[in-house]
Design a protein around this motif. Structure first.
Motif, short mmCIF file in Angstrom:
data_model
loop_
_atom_site.label_atom_id
_atom_site.label_comp_id
_atom_site.label_asym_id
_atom_site.label_seq_id
_atom_site.Cartn_x
_atom_site.Cartn_y
_atom_site.Cartn_z
N ILE A 162 0.83 -1.20 0.00
CA ILE A 162 0.00 0.00 0.00
C ILE A 162 0.87 1.25 0.00
O ILE A 162 0.62 2.20 -0.75
CB ILE A 162 -0.93 0.01 1.24
N ARG A 163 1.91 1.24 0.82
CA ARG A 163 2.79 2.40 0.92
C ARG A 163 3.44 2.70 -0.44
O ARG A 163 3.52 3.85 -0.86
CB ARG A 163 3.87 2.15 1.98
N ARG A 165 2.30 1.82 -3.40
CA ARG A 165 1.28 2.22 -4.37
C ARG A 165 0.88 3.68 -4.19
O ARG A 165 0.76 4.43 -5.16
CB ARG A 165 0.06 1.30 -4.22
N ILE A 166 0.73 4.10 -2.94
CA ILE A 166 0.38 5.49 -2.67
C ILE A 166 1.51 6.42 -3.07
O ILE A 166 1.30 7.47 -3.69
CB ILE A 166 0.02 5.68 -1.18
N GLY A 286 -2.77 12.48 -5.99
CA GLY A 286 -2.59 11.15 -5.44
C GLY A 286 -3.75 10.73 -4.56
O GLY A 286 -4.21 9.58 -4.62
N VAL A 287 -4.23 11.66 -3.74
CA VAL A 287 -5.37 11.37 -2.87
C VAL A 287 -6.61 11.06 -3.71
O VAL A 287 -7.32 10.07 -3.47
CB VAL A 287 -5.64 12.55 -1.91
N TYR A 290 -6.34 7.65 -5.33
CA TYR A 290 -6.42 6.52 -4.41
C TYR A 290 -7.85 6.31 -3.90
O TYR A 290 -8.25 5.18 -3.61
CB TYR A 290 -5.48 6.72 -3.22
N ARG A 302 -9.57 2.69 2.82
CA ARG A 302 -8.66 3.42 1.95
C ARG A 302 -8.40 4.83 2.48
O ARG A 302 -7.28 5.35 2.41
CB ARG A 302 -9.19 3.46 0.52
N GLU A 305 -5.93 4.44 5.22
CA GLU A 305 -4.60 4.11 4.72
C GLU A 305 -3.86 5.35 4.21
O GLU A 305 -2.71 5.59 4.57
CB GLU A 305 -4.70 3.07 3.59
N ILE A 306 -4.54 6.13 3.39
CA ILE A 306 -3.84 7.29 2.81
C ILE A 306 -3.68 8.40 3.84
O ILE A 306 -2.70 9.15 3.81
CB ILE A 306 -4.55 7.80 1.54
#
Length: 330
Positions: A162-163, A165-166, A286-287, A290, A302, A305-306
């Motif tokens: 996840i890290r 990918r973000i 990015g936000v 995602y 999600r 996560e972000i």
């Protein structure tokens, strides 16, 4: 606070009696050209002190390397080879400086395979002994990591994914397309060799090489000419998301900066630095990307996560008011 005792979870037995902080000097005999290594304990030598006090005996021919010895170079004038002569004094001063002036010149013993290897054969370990290097050489560390990595929990693997990918979303518009021209120029720049191992790489054998982010995408650095290195698959597996100074030697960092035009001060930083050039547009895009997910995705998860990544990276002030509200930050 004392360092916690290391717990061996790999079943790979370490060799008893090897001191993890011991330092070795490695030098080439000036008479017979054989390689020698000498254990000097747990303190690095000052070049001047080494010149004044050290007497290194070659294990092969018995030649004494000290300021009190003459030299046997037949192509030198006789008066320039005599003990105490100014040329001889200057030779020995430079000799001891070469092997003691910089950390990179020293050697260390791996406590897994027992081999005494150069400084660059060990990965960085901050505040761990005078050399700040790990106990195991990189080759043995590869075996250890192979034993430990499968033990990572599913949640740990997912969080790492996840890290990445973000982070990739934040630099998506800046990443250069890895087209044929980009790859061809990369191979030319690195002379078709893995930068770390110097192993020759075949541009057609795509499974044997990797385009590496010198400054990891984990810390929001895009893939550009200045931030791309050619590594073998094995070398890249060892580097992963490590900061450059934690993987490359000082000399390698200088060479990388020369080859790519990267900022040497940034590469050599001891601690990772989040890309200071990330803009508010990058972060908000990015936000938005995602959170733009298919209907059956867990949106609340999600968001969580972000939000965690935004806070950890210190990017809250780059968020729009709308996105701050979405993430519950105002």
């Amino acid at each position: 606070m004392s360092r916690r005792k290391t717990k061996n979870q790999t079943n790979i037995t370490r060799i008893e009696g090897i001191q993890p902080h011991d330092v070795y000097v490695g030098f080439i005999c000036v008479q017979c050209n054989s390689l020698n290594t000498i254990n000097i304990g747990q303190k690095l030598l000052c070049p001047k002190v080494a010149y004044d006090t050290e007497k290194w005996i070659c294990k092969n021919c018995g030649f004494e390397h000290s300021k009190n010895n003459s030299l046997s170079y037949s192509n030198w004038p006789a008066e320039s080879r005599k003990k105490g002569a100014i040329p001889v004094q200057r030779f020995w001063q430079a000799f001891f400086r070469i092997y003691t002036e910089n950390k990179e010149a020293y050697w260390k013993q791996c406590n897994c395979c027992g081999k005494i290897l150069p400084f660059s054969a060990f990965s960085k370990h901050s505040n761990f002994g005078p050399l700040e290097r790990q106990m195991e050489c990189r080759a043995c560390k590869g075996v250890i990591n192979a034993s430990l990595n499968p033990e990572r929990t599913r949640e740990q693997l997912r969080e790492s994914s996840i890290r990445r990918r973000i982070a990739d979303l934040f630099v998506q518009k800046e990443n250069k397309i890895k087209d044929d021209l980009f790859i061809k120029e990369l191979f030319e720049r690195f002379d078709s060799k893995c930068f770390k191992t110097k192993k020759h790489l075949d541009i057609q054998d795509r499974d044997s090489w990797v385009i590496d982010h010198i400054l990891p995408s984990k810390y929001l650095y895009p893939l550009t000419k200045e931030n791309a290195a050619l590594l073998s698959y094995e070398a890249n597996s060892n580097k992963r998301d490590r900061w450059p100074s934690d993987f490359y030697t000082n000399n390698e960092l200088i060479e990388l900066a020369n080859l790519t035009g990267a900022d040497l001060q940034l590469l050599s930083s001891k601690d990772p630095i989040i890309n200071p050039k990330i803009t508010a547009d990058d972060v908000n895009a990015g936000v938005d990307n995602y959170l733009s997910v298919r209907e059956n995705s867990n949106l609340d998860k999600r968001v969580s996560e972000i939000k965690k990544i935004i806070i950890e990276y210190g990017l809250v002030d780059k968020l729009s008011d709308e996105n701050k509200k979405k993430l519950g930050l105002i």
